[in-house]
Design a protein around this motif. Sequence first.
Motif, PDB file in Angstrom:
ATOM      1  N   SER A  34       5.783 -10.422  -4.031  1.00  0.00           N
ATOM      2  CA  SER A  34       4.484 -10.764  -4.783  1.00  0.00           C
ATOM      3  C   SER A  34       3.442  -9.868  -4.707  1.00  0.00           C
ATOM      4  O   SER A  34       4.506  -8.947  -3.921  1.00  0.00           O
ATOM      5  N   GLY A  35       2.214  -9.773  -4.379  1.00  0.00           N
ATOM      6  CA  GLY A  35       1.461  -8.897  -4.746  1.00  0.00           C
ATOM      7  C   GLY A  35       1.304  -8.260  -3.281  1.00  0.00           C
ATOM      8  O   GLY A  35       1.274  -7.345  -2.892  1.00  0.00           O
ATOM      9  N   LEU A  36       1.393  -9.094  -1.944  1.00  0.00           N
ATOM     10  CA  LEU A  36       1.208  -9.149  -0.576  1.00  0.00           C
ATOM     11  C   LEU A  36       2.293  -8.192  -0.147  1.00  0.00           C
ATOM     12  O   LEU A  36       1.885  -7.629   0.734  1.00  0.00           O
ATOM     13  N   GLU A  37       3.458  -8.676  -1.046  1.00  0.00           N
ATOM     14  CA  GLU A  37       4.839  -8.303  -0.080  1.00  0.00           C
ATOM     15  C   GLU A  37       4.242  -6.426  -0.745  1.00  0.00           C
ATOM     16  O   GLU A  37       5.116  -5.806  -0.047  1.00  0.00           O
ATOM     17  N   ALA A  38       4.040  -7.131  -1.484  1.00  0.00           N
ATOM     18  CA  ALA A  38       3.857  -5.547  -2.231  1.00  0.00           C
ATOM     19  C   ALA A  38       3.054  -4.012  -1.653  1.00  0.00           C
ATOM     20  O   ALA A  38       3.444  -2.974  -1.296  1.00  0.00           O
ATOM     21  N   ILE A  39       1.973  -4.565  -1.308  1.00  0.00           N
ATOM     22  CA  ILE A  39       1.741  -3.936  -0.184  1.00  0.00           C
ATOM     23  C   ILE A  39       1.623  -3.327   0.791  1.00  0.00           C
ATOM     24  O   ILE A  39       1.637  -2.907   1.236  1.00  0.00           O
ATOM     25  N   GLU A  40       2.143  -4.980   1.393  1.00  0.00           N
ATOM     26  CA  GLU A  40       3.353  -4.474   3.093  1.00  0.00           C
ATOM     27  C   GLU A  40       3.906  -3.577   2.792  1.00  0.00           C
ATOM     28  O   GLU A  40       3.659  -1.559   3.298  1.00  0.00           O
ATOM     29  N   LYS A  41       4.700  -3.088   1.958  1.00  0.00           N
ATOM     30  CA  LYS A  41       6.049  -2.633   1.355  1.00  0.00           C
ATOM     31  C   LYS A  41       5.283  -0.738   1.033  1.00  0.00           C
ATOM     32  O   LYS A  41       5.300  -0.164   2.358  1.00  0.00           O
ATOM     33  N   LEU A  42       4.434  -0.786   0.466  1.00  0.00           N
ATOM     34  CA  LEU A  42       3.476   0.217   0.315  1.00  0.00           C
ATOM     35  C   LEU A  42       2.559   0.876   1.121  1.00  0.00           C
ATOM     36  O   LEU A  42       2.425   1.839   1.769  1.00  0.00           O
ATOM     37  N   ALA A  43       2.480  -0.273   2.351  1.00  0.00           N
ATOM     38  CA  ALA A  43       1.503   0.704   3.531  1.00  0.00           C
ATOM     39  C   ALA A  43       2.427   1.440   4.867  1.00  0.00           C
ATOM     40  O   ALA A  43       2.436   2.457   4.978  1.00  0.00           O
ATOM     41  N   LEU A  44       4.000   0.624   4.446  1.00  0.00           N
ATOM     42  CA  LEU A  44       4.943   0.870   5.354  1.00  0.00           C
ATOM     43  C   LEU A  44       5.943   2.209   5.058  1.00  0.00           C
ATOM     44  O   LEU A  44       6.634   2.893   5.974  1.00  0.00           O
ATOM     45  N   LYS A  45       5.855   2.493   3.537  1.00  0.00           N
ATOM     46  CA  LYS A  45       6.703   2.971   2.905  1.00  0.00           C
ATOM     47  C   LYS A  45       6.839   3.736   2.147  1.00  0.00           C
ATOM     48  O   LYS A  45       5.002   4.040   0.842  1.00  0.00           O
ATOM     49  N   ALA A  46       6.460   5.533   1.513  1.00  0.00           N
ATOM     50  CA  ALA A  46       6.271   5.913   0.601  1.00  0.00           C
ATOM     51  C   ALA A  46       7.232   5.423  -1.137  1.00  0.00           C
ATOM     52  O   ALA A  46       8.535   5.729  -0.696  1.00  0.00           O
ATOM     53  N   PHE A  47       6.334   5.704  -1.753  1.00  0.00           N
ATOM     54  CA  PHE A  47       7.059   5.630  -3.042  1.00  0.00           C
ATOM     55  C   PHE A  47       7.070   6.142  -3.605  1.00  0.00           C
ATOM     56  O   PHE A  47       5.749   7.156  -4.224  1.00  0.00           O
ATOM     57  N   ASP A  48       7.405   7.062  -4.954  1.00  0.00           N
ATOM     58  CA  ASP A  48       7.280   7.425  -6.530  1.00  0.00           C
ATOM     59  C   ASP A  48       6.734   6.997  -6.976  1.00  0.00           C
ATOM     60  O   ASP A  48       6.092   7.213  -8.617  1.00  0.00           O
ATOM     61  N   LEU A  49       6.666   5.132  -7.607  1.00  0.00           N
ATOM     62  CA  LEU A  49       6.894   4.748  -8.796  1.00  0.00           C
ATOM     63  C   LEU A  49       6.301   3.628  -8.663  1.00  0.00           C
ATOM     64  O   LEU A  49       7.669   3.062  -7.966  1.00  0.00           O
ATOM     65  N   VAL A  50       5.761   2.754  -8.929  1.00  0.00           N
ATOM     66  CA  VAL A  50       5.272   0.955  -8.739  1.00  0.00           C
ATOM     67  C   VAL A  50       5.523   0.671 -10.103  1.00  0.00           C
ATOM     68  O   VAL A  50       4.507   1.299 -11.156  1.00  0.00           O
ATOM     69  N   VAL A  51       6.601   0.007 -10.242  1.00  0.00           N
ATOM     70  CA  VAL A  51       6.024  -1.112 -11.348  1.00  0.00           C
ATOM     71  C   VAL A  51       4.975  -2.475 -11.319  1.00  0.00           C
ATOM     72  O   VAL A  51       5.936  -2.639 -10.932  1.00  0.00           O
ATOM     73  N   LEU A  52       4.478  -2.985 -12.039  1.00  0.00           N
ATOM     74  CA  LEU A  52       3.743  -4.101 -11.084  1.00  0.00           C
ATOM     75  C   LEU A  52       3.562  -5.083 -12.797  1.00  0.00           C
ATOM     76  O   LEU A  52       3.170  -4.617 -13.812  1.00  0.00           O
ATOM     77  N   ASP A  53       3.615  -6.128 -11.728  1.00  0.00           N
ATOM     78  CA  ASP A  53       3.111  -7.573 -12.938  1.00  0.00           C
ATOM     79  C   ASP A  53       2.106  -8.019 -12.528  1.00  0.00           C
ATOM     80  O   ASP A  53       1.741  -7.517 -11.094  1.00  0.00           O
ATOM     81  N   LEU A  54       1.131  -8.296 -13.012  1.00  0.00           N
ATOM     82  CA  LEU A  54      -0.280  -8.694 -13.627  1.00  0.00           C
ATOM     83  C   LEU A  54      -0.200 -10.000 -12.496  1.00  0.00           C
ATOM     84  O   LEU A  54      -1.412 -10.588 -12.216  1.00  0.00           O
ATOM     85  N   ASN A  55       0.784 -10.783 -12.800  1.00  0.00           N
ATOM     86  CA  ASN A  55       0.456 -12.582 -13.070  1.00  0.00           C
ATOM     87  C   ASN A  55       1.785 -13.305 -11.440  1.00  0.00           C
ATOM     88  O   ASN A  55       2.880 -13.111 -11.882  1.00  0.00           O
ATOM     89  N   MET A  56       0.944 -13.256 -10.321  1.00  0.00           N
ATOM     90  CA  MET A  56       1.742 -12.979  -9.309  1.00  0.00           C
ATOM     91  C   MET A  56       0.721 -15.048  -8.683  1.00  0.00           C
ATOM     92  O   MET A  56      -0.588 -15.170  -8.247  1.00  0.00           O
ATOM     93  N   PRO A  57       1.161 -14.946  -7.391  1.00  0.00           N
ATOM     94  CA  PRO A  57       0.866 -16.226  -6.535  1.00  0.00           C
ATOM     95  C   PRO A  57       0.004 -15.829  -5.998  1.00  0.00           C
ATOM     96  O   PRO A  57      -1.007 -16.875  -6.108  1.00  0.00           O
ATOM     97  N   ASP A  58       0.201 -14.803  -5.438  1.00  0.00           N
ATOM     98  CA  ASP A  58      -0.921 -14.694  -4.217  1.00  0.00           C
ATOM     99  C   ASP A  58      -1.861 -13.876  -4.718  1.00  0.00           C
ATOM    100  O   ASP A  58      -3.104 -14.825  -4.821  1.00  0.00           O
ATOM    101  N   ILE A  59      -1.830 -12.825  -4.791  1.00  0.00           N
ATOM    102  CA  ILE A  59      -2.972 -12.282  -5.012  1.00  0.00           C
ATOM    103  C   ILE A  59      -2.221 -11.618  -6.220  1.00  0.00           C
ATOM    104  O   ILE A  59      -1.339 -10.669  -6.478  1.00  0.00           O
ATOM    105  N   GLY A  60      -3.622 -11.076  -7.544  1.00  0.00           N
ATOM    106  CA  GLY A  60      -2.685 -10.366  -8.839  1.00  0.00           C
ATOM    107  C   GLY A  60      -3.050  -8.825  -8.523  1.00  0.00           C
ATOM    108  O   GLY A  60      -2.976  -8.260  -7.773  1.00  0.00           O
ATOM    109  N   GLY A  61      -2.281  -8.627  -9.529  1.00  0.00           N
ATOM    110  CA  GLY A  61      -1.731  -6.770  -9.815  1.00  0.00           C
ATOM    111  C   GLY A  61      -2.995  -6.721  -9.777  1.00  0.00           C
ATOM    112  O   GLY A  61      -2.698  -5.269  -9.175  1.00  0.00           O
ATOM    113  N   PHE A  62      -3.995  -7.005 -10.500  1.00  0.00           N
ATOM    114  CA  PHE A  62      -5.332  -5.756 -10.314  1.00  0.00           C
ATOM    115  C   PHE A  62      -5.913  -5.814  -9.035  1.00  0.00           C
ATOM    116  O   PHE A  62      -6.014  -4.774  -8.654  1.00  0.00           O
ATOM    117  N   GLU A  63      -5.715  -6.443  -7.951  1.00  0.00           N
ATOM    118  CA  GLU A  63      -5.792  -6.393  -6.337  1.00  0.00           C
ATOM    119  C   GLU A  63      -4.748  -5.577  -5.856  1.00  0.00           C
ATOM    120  O   GLU A  63      -5.222  -4.487  -5.058  1.00  0.00           O
TER     121      GLU A  63
END
Lengths: 129, 669
Positions: A34-63
Amino acid sequence: MTEILVVDDSKVMREMIVACLRVGEDFTFTHAASGLEAIEKLALKAFDLVVLDLNMPDIGGFEVIEFIRGQDKLQRLPVLVVTTRGDEGSRVRALAAGASQFMTKPFTPDAILANVQSMLRLDAAGFHE
Amino acid sequence: MGNAFDASEFLAGFLVEAEEHLSASTTNLLAVETSLRKGENNPRAVRELFRSLHTIKGLSAMVGIEPIVDVAHAMETVLRKADRAAGALSTNAFEALLAGLRAIGERVRALSTSAPVAPAPPQLLDALAALEITQDASPATVELVLDAGLSAKLSATEKAQLLQGAESGRRALRVDFVPSPARAAEGTTITSVRERIGAFAEIVKVVPLSIPASDTAPGGLAFALLVLTDATNEALAAAAATQPEHVQVLHTRRVDGADPLAEPEAAEEDVGEGRKRGIVRVEVARLDDALERLSALVITRFRLARAVDALAAQGVNVGELGEIVKGYGRQVRDLRGAIMRARMVPVAELLDRVPLIVRGLSRATKKPVRVVIDAGKAELDKAVADRVFPAIVHLIRNAVDHAIESPAERRRLGKPEEGLVRVTCFERSTNQLELGISDDGRGIDREAVAHRASRPVPADDAGLLDLITLPGLTTLDHATKTSGRGLGMDIVKRAVVELGGELSLGTTPGAGTTFTLCIPLTITIVDAFSFVCGEQTFVAPVAAIEEVVEVVPEALVRGPSRHTRFGEVRFMERRGEIVPLVNLASVFSLASREEPKALVVRRNGAALAFGIQRMVGQQEVVIRPLEDPLVKVTGVSGSTDLGDGRPTLVLDLVALSGALSQNRTEVPV
């Protein structure tokens, strides 16, 4: 080691993306359903690249993109937006929000792998300031 | 286009998810109906339905189940409109959507039993396409009191949902969850918090907020959960791993005048609407001029970056300066994007004429043909659109003329009498558009084509495509009906290749054919001279060249001491002006240095002549950037294909002359 965060609410879609990218590369994958899970993971760990879907249940890819570009430490993070055909209008919005690249499903393994590799190369060369 | 996706590996996973989304969709659709009976809208259920169908569509597209893609797409279109109308759906729409879910369900089940998947029922697609959604215009008189940051993150539908809940007696609350690695290690994440709260509250929206990083918030992140519930603050706080006093009640206030809920949606639609409202016609040449000026900024950017690096090398702290250079680079890139976007036209507009063309062909051939166009919101550079449209028309004509069988034959084959031509279009990546032209006709018979071309039977569709695009084939093939594909495929192929694109083919005898055109979204076209220099062919824009002159060796004057790495600079007299002559082959370190001709360019008023071997011709060429258009090699503006299939470099002689006159000992090639 390249850390990639794959964000899509569809498990099989995440698996397909990983299957496309894992070929002979030194990539490790973290899934976010989910978008929220993605944001949480990004805040807590460093990544080199994100592959992101736009259409998700909680918050969308734009957010998610807006959040990423609003964070100082994530300014340079390459974000590959992957979305379904028919959404071409989203492209401009996604790129305007700060996505680095945009792809439409269906895509071929070659296409997404090439995109990811070139984004990582550009990143290494400092083009995603 | 690369290898096809091996969908079989993911079929099981696809079936599981498709079933999940179908059952959730049925539940949501029934919830919509329940609300409908009460005369209410159900924006949440509509949005969920939309999302499920969108996911089904995306997954089906990946595993190549087109009939499901078609149905899901048609349903999604209805739901998108309904979502914009705050969830308004009619009884008719409900029935059509239910039929759509049934149709998808049947096809998913067929797939799970390896039975053939039936095409999308045309009546259903028509019924869905015919639905009208009307906007519910009742103005709201109450709004939520939210801080601006939060308010901006909520859609009209979400605000309406919170208001509706609060008005119906539940409490609208906000509670914040702050994630941390320690909490994650205990299993307390936004996902688990959402599950816990979701058990006793309706979560309307979760908004991520950046907060100052601290010991308790090492990620610099908090999630604000906006919920409707009857539960206590204590229960909510416990679920969010926080204190009850941190739970806030969302208040409402009365408003007068305009509908405050309509505002954010309107802003979202601005992109499209604005274009309709304020159109300015601009000559493409003016935009090209703007782009040209922009490239000067790019060069400045690189010079700036070099100067900063030099300072850094001297030990100066350039931190802030470096940031400014980076920011400047970004702005230049954005500006370039903005100019490129100004040249774009909607593909849907380009394809507007297709139904008319098909109707004409259908009448001429006495074959009933339905045309389906799915162009979405894709856009294309005007120049590309103009060049690719004839190829599209050609493929459509072939499909109707030759591929689609007569009604009698179709009846005999058990196909619907009405033939189908479909034109789809979507963006492959940031600079690639994929256009598909397909029919449900007889397919292309490999053996018949091979026989007519007097060639071996091709092993696959790619080989078949090579064969049907042979320039000679068309004249051999008069009885095109036996091969199923008609005239002039070589022309189609050439149009695509000249754009730097790719043409591919998929055909199934008896079932139909799809041609796929992968083309770049943007191109630059210039009128150019082609010439040979150092035994290699180059092109240079005509506009940049002042004159092509003969070099008379006896009339050349040697320069005093201007020996450079690329040979000697000599001078020639041209209408009373002394013009330096540089051998172009030397500049590029090519072997042969003959120079009977010279191209004269002028930069900042000063002329410079480049000696070349011979002129070849003049033609319009499509310039393709070598890589990132902003990473420029001085003197080379891109590459082109002169029709021989080999890349030819496009030279920017003006920029090259600038580089040479700035620094005569260092050649930036």
